[in-house]
Design a protein around this motif. Structure first.
Motif, PDB file in Angstrom:
ATOM      1  N   SER A  10       0.840  -1.196   0.000  1.00 13.18           N
ATOM      2  CA  SER A  10       0.000   0.000   0.000  1.00 13.18           C
ATOM      3  C   SER A  10       0.874   1.244   0.000  1.00 13.18           C
ATOM      4  CB  SER A  10      -0.904   0.002   1.224  1.00 13.18           C
ATOM      5  OG  SER A  10      -1.785  -1.092   1.197  1.00 13.18           O
ATOM      6  N   THR A  89      -4.183   0.888  -8.753  1.00 15.33           N
ATOM      7  CA  THR A  89      -4.539  -0.172  -7.821  1.00 15.33           C
ATOM      8  C   THR A  89      -4.997  -1.409  -8.575  1.00 15.33           C
ATOM      9  OG1 THR A  89      -5.132   1.367  -6.055  1.00 15.33           O
ATOM     10  CG2 THR A  89      -6.127  -0.831  -5.977  1.00 15.33           C
ATOM     11  N   THR A 108      -1.916  -1.340  -3.841  1.00 14.12           N
ATOM     12  CA  THR A 108      -3.029  -0.459  -3.481  1.00 14.12           C
ATOM     13  C   THR A 108      -2.496   0.962  -3.346  1.00 14.12           C
ATOM     14  OG1 THR A 108      -4.117  -2.248  -2.277  1.00 14.12           O
ATOM     15  CG2 THR A 108      -4.873  -0.007  -1.841  1.00 14.12           C
TER      16      THR A 108
END
Length: 111
Positions: A10, A89, A108
């Motif tokens: 992320s 993403t 992400t």
């Protein structure tokens, strides 16, 4: 042939990630390698590919931000992703010519 991706995670928009794909079970340098991605609810799409001699091709969405490279001595292909956007993403898959896929690594990007 086994392909194992790593490096997903992320990150906030504007950030960077480097994906790696380690290949085994084939003569790596003989094969075109590529990165694909699949966002939720969408079809898998080509991100970038690199030929045996190092020639590269990019999707329009990746041009200027992503760089694919390979290290034949390490049987590894990389995808350096800069200036990431939320629309990047997706699950990113490594591909070796001949129909071989890795299991994917999730990227992400939050806004």
């Amino acid at each position: 042939v086994q392909l194992e991706e790593s490096g997903g995670g992320s990150v906030q928009a504007g950030g960077s990630l480097r994906l790696s794909c380690a290949a085994s079970g084939s003569i790596f340098s003989y094969y075109l390698m590529a990165w694909y991605r699949q966002a939720q609810g969408k079809q898998r799409e080509l991100v970038a590919r690199i030929t045996m001699s190092g020639g590269t091709t990019y999707a329009d969405s990746a041009k200027g931000r992503f760089t694919i490279s390979r290290d034949n001595a390490k049987n590894t292909v990389y995808l350096q992703m800069n200036s990431l956007k939320p629309e990047d993403t997706a699950v990113y898959y490594c591909y070796q010519d001949g129909g071989y896929w890795g299991k994917g690594t999730l990227v992400t990007v939050s806004s």
